[in-house]
Enzyme design. Structure first.
Site, short mmCIF file in Angstrom:
data_model
loop_
_atom_site.label_atom_id
_atom_site.label_comp_id
_atom_site.label_asym_id
_atom_site.label_seq_id
_atom_site.Cartn_x
_atom_site.Cartn_y
_atom_site.Cartn_z
CB ILE A 11 -1.01 -0.01 1.17
CG1 ILE A 11 -2.11 1.04 0.91
CG2 ILE A 11 -0.31 0.20 2.50
CD1 ILE A 11 -3.33 0.87 1.77
CG ASN A 24 -2.39 2.83 17.45
OD1 ASN A 24 -2.45 3.99 17.82
ND2 ASN A 24 -1.23 2.24 17.16
CG ASP A 34 -0.34 2.66 12.58
OD1 ASP A 34 -0.21 3.70 11.90
OD2 ASP A 34 -0.54 2.68 13.81
CE1 TYR A 122 -5.40 -3.16 16.72
CE2 TYR A 122 -7.23 -1.91 15.85
CZ TYR A 122 -6.06 -1.97 16.57
OH TYR A 122 -5.55 -0.83 17.15
#
Length: 170
Positions: A11, A24, A34, A122
Site C-alpha cells: 500500500i 490505532n 500502520d 485486530y
C-alpha cells in the site's frame, strides 16, 4: 460509483491521491500496515499525527495527514475495531470505510488505496472484513473515482477479487 479493484502489493507504494492507514486510537504509529506507513512516510507522518490528533482518534473515525515520503499526497488514518479484544460492532468497521471516503471527498482526492481494516492483528474474521469493505465501498456516495483494496498476500488478493467478482455478477 467508483471503480473498485483488488491490487496485490504494498500500500505504501501505490500511486494514488490518498492511502488509508489502519491506525490505532493513539495515532502514534504501530505494527502491521500502520508501522509500514509510518516507516515509508518518514517522520513527517508522525509529526502531523501529533499535531492534528493530540488526543488520538476514536474507533470508526478517520482523519488525514501528509503522506511524507510516499508517492501519495495524503494518508487517511482510520481506527478499526479490535475484534481480538472484544470490539465486535460491525458498524464501527463499516464506519471506517465510509468516513475514509468522506475525508477523501473533503480533500478532493480522486484515487484512494485501502488495506483491509481490522483484518490483521485486530483479528476481524477475514471473510467478513472483505465483505464489509466491498459492500461499503460500493454503496457509499463519493466523488472518488478509483478505489483500490490492496492485499499484501496472494491469498488475500484472490479472496478480495472473488468478492468483487461476486458483487459485479449480481
Amino acid at each position: 460509483m467508483p471503480a473498485i479493484t483488488a491490487v496485490l502489493g504494498d500500500i505504501t507504494t501505490q500511486q494514488v491521491d490518498a492511502i488509508v492507514n489502519a491506525a490505532n486510537t493513539a495515532m502514534r504509529g504501530g505494527g502491521g500496515v500502520d508501522g509500514a506507513i509510518h516507516r515509508a512516510g518518514g517522520p513527517a507522518v508522525l509529526r502531523d499525527c501529533i499535531v492534528r490528533f493530540p488526543n488520538g482518534l476514536a474507533t470508526g473515525d478517520a482523519g488525514w495527514t501528509t503522506a511524507g515520503e510516499m508517492p501519495a499526497t495524503w494518508v487517511i488514518h482510520t481506527v478499526g475495531p479490535n475484534f481480538a479484544t472484544g470490539e465486535r460492532d460491525r458498524s464501527l468497521l463499516v464506519s471506517c470505510y465510509r468516513r475514509a471516503l468522506e475525508v477523501a471527498d473533503e480533500l478532493g482526492a480522486h484515487s484512494i488505496a485501502f488495506p483491509l481494516v481490522s483484518a490483521g492483528v485486530y483479528g476481524w474474521p477475514r471473510a467478513d472484513a472483505i465483505a464489509a469493505a466491498v459492500e461499503t465501498l460500493a454503496t457509499t456516495p463519493t466523488r472518488v473515482e478509483d478505489v483500490r483494496i490492496v492485499a499484501f498476500s496472494p491469498e488475500m488478493h484472490a479472496e478480495v477479487q472473488h468478492a468483487l467478482d461476486a458483487r459485479a455478477a449480481r
